[in-house]
Write an enzyme that holds these catalytic residues in place. Sequence first.
Site, PDB file in Angstrom:
ATOM      1  N   HIS A 110      -7.721  -6.567  -1.495  1.00  0.00           N
ATOM      2  CA  HIS A 110      -6.569  -6.609  -0.587  1.00  0.00           C
ATOM      3  C   HIS A 110      -7.057  -6.846   0.835  1.00  0.00           C
ATOM      4  CE1 HIS A 110      -2.242  -5.720  -0.120  1.00  0.00           C
ATOM      5  NE2 HIS A 110      -2.591  -5.448   1.122  1.00  0.00           N
ATOM      6  N   ASP A 114       7.139   2.098  -0.077  1.00  0.00           N
ATOM      7  CA  ASP A 114       6.449   1.184   0.840  1.00  0.00           C
ATOM      8  C   ASP A 114       7.365   0.034   1.255  1.00  0.00           C
ATOM      9  OD1 ASP A 114       4.192   0.108   2.330  1.00  0.00           O
ATOM     10  OD2 ASP A 114       4.315  -1.506   0.868  1.00  0.00           O
ATOM     11  N   ARG A 123       9.353  -0.406   9.551  1.00  0.00           N
ATOM     12  CA  ARG A 123       8.259  -0.537  10.527  1.00  0.00           C
ATOM     13  C   ARG A 123       8.287  -1.893  11.205  1.00  0.00           C
ATOM     14  NH1 ARG A 123       3.343  -0.018   7.061  1.00  0.00           N
ATOM     15  NH2 ARG A 123       2.188  -0.411   8.965  1.00  0.00           N
ATOM     16  N   SER A 142       0.356   2.423   3.363  1.00  0.00           N
ATOM     17  CA  SER A 142       1.090   1.280   2.810  1.00  0.00           C
ATOM     18  C   SER A 142       0.205   0.522   1.804  1.00  0.00           C
ATOM     19  CB  SER A 142       1.509   0.356   3.970  1.00  0.00           C
ATOM     20  OG  SER A 142       1.893  -0.901   3.500  1.00  0.00           O
ATOM     21  N   LYS A 175       0.109   0.960  -2.728  1.00  0.00           N
ATOM     22  CA  LYS A 175       0.289  -0.180  -3.643  1.00  0.00           C
ATOM     23  C   LYS A 175      -0.927  -0.354  -4.546  1.00  0.00           C
ATOM     24  CE  LYS A 175       1.395  -2.728  -0.085  1.00  0.00           C
ATOM     25  NZ  LYS A 175       1.989  -3.416   1.032  1.00  0.00           N
TER      26      LYS A 175
HETATM   27  N1  URA Z   1      -0.398  -4.971   4.721  1.00  0.00           N
HETATM   28  C1  URA Z   1       0.321  -4.024   4.058  1.00  0.00           C
HETATM   29  O1  URA Z   1       0.528  -4.126   2.845  1.00  0.00           O
HETATM   30  N2  URA Z   1       0.786  -2.986   4.758  1.00  0.00           N
HETATM   31  C2  URA Z   1       0.576  -2.830   6.090  1.00  0.00           C
HETATM   32  O2  URA Z   1       1.041  -1.864   6.645  1.00  0.00           O
HETATM   33  C3  URA Z   1      -0.155  -3.825   6.767  1.00  0.00           C
HETATM   34  C4  URA Z   1      -0.656  -4.895   6.059  1.00  0.00           C
END
Ligand code: URA
Length: 435
Positions: free
Chosen positions: A82, A161, A168, A183, A187
């Site tokens: 990620h 999220d 946000r 966040s 995931k």
């Molecule tokens: N990517 C994400 O999934 N969440 C964030 O808060 C910032 C970047």
Amino acid sequence: LNVADLICKKRNKGILSREEIQFLIKGYVAGEIPDYQIAALLMAIWFVGMHNTETTDLTLAMADSGERVDLSSIPGVKVDKHSTGGVGDATTLIVAPLVAACGGKVAKMSGRGLGHTGGTLDKLESIPGLSVQQSIDSFIRIVADCGLAIVGQTADLAPADRLLYALRDVTGTIDSIPLIAASIMSKKLVSGSDAIVLDVKTGNGAFMNDMDGSEKLAKTMTAIGAKAGKRTTALITDMNQPLGNAVGNALEVREAIQVLRGELSGDLKTVSLALATQMLLVSGICADEAEARQRVESALSSGEALNRLARMIRAQGGHPEVIEKTELMPRASRQIPVLAGKSGRITRLDTARIGYCALLLGAGRQKKGDSIDPAVGLWMQKRLGDEVTKGEALAVLHVNAEDHIEEAFECFQKAVNIDAGRLEARKLIYKTISG
Ligand code: URA
């Protein structure tokens, strides 16, 4: 428990308990706590920060807000990757096939473009026919068959999220270390992989601009991964210019294919090989870095990684011929160069502005729900440190619609500093942090 009291507690630098955090997240997902109270809480977190235990509790409460993917029916080690978000960053399209070619299983749930940054799902959708919307069963089948699949997250995974992120985005609370960490890691924890590699971007095109913040973010995320029993490594990589030369969806897919074909070197390839190497290490597929690196390089030179990408494209309904003929992807009707106004050296690029320039041309969304144009964007002709002569092309804009061209043009020009000054010392890969 009273929501207003908890907002005050956080605002006054108090430490929220696990029970309080669970109460807030459950209540928000159930629609019992309104947006305005959670927005106030997020702003309090933005100012005050969170203790490590609170960040972990927030991550777990968000992960527990929905279902979890069970990848146990896929044989082999499942390894995920990620990025915290960048410009011209098509690494997933290179890294996932490389790791699959080396025996790893990459079951990747990706996101869409966010603000000035690009998203893997938008990029993949520029491949004719390809669908990122797959049922969990078909996702698992594709990973088992091809070694990789890249799909959108289903609505029942970490719904907290999704809700918090949208809030946000419109309340100035994106760039907060605990909120980004929770966040991303919520995931990752629900998506079922055994090990995770994080690409934490640092610089003027990242959500975290400075090294201190990026390092803290990397340490926070790797610690959460370790606590949750997932082996996690983070690389801190530079985002003071677009990673590749392409910025825009089909353009970035084309560039990724060129790297996999062995036709292109440069920063995009370097970071991709480094991430793939770490994925082989963190997953235990390779025992040492030299072996991992050698496996990755032979997966690239043998063409096996390219072959894996073609298999995934076919399995997800796309036309795998794009691998040989990238011109099958959408192309913009006009190409307009942006010329250097003076001679000198490129000493600074405003990367967020370059991302925004591509967004203005239609490569990203100005507001939620906007449709994007897969063909448009820009191709950098020059990079940081390059000498340029007045009148030389700095970049080529790939344009379809007439609106915003002037604005995009000006935006790009403002993003480039040409002078006689010295270039600040920079690296491409700053640090490796393990949880
Ligand atoms: N990517 C994400 O999934 N969440 C964030 O808060 C910032 C970047």
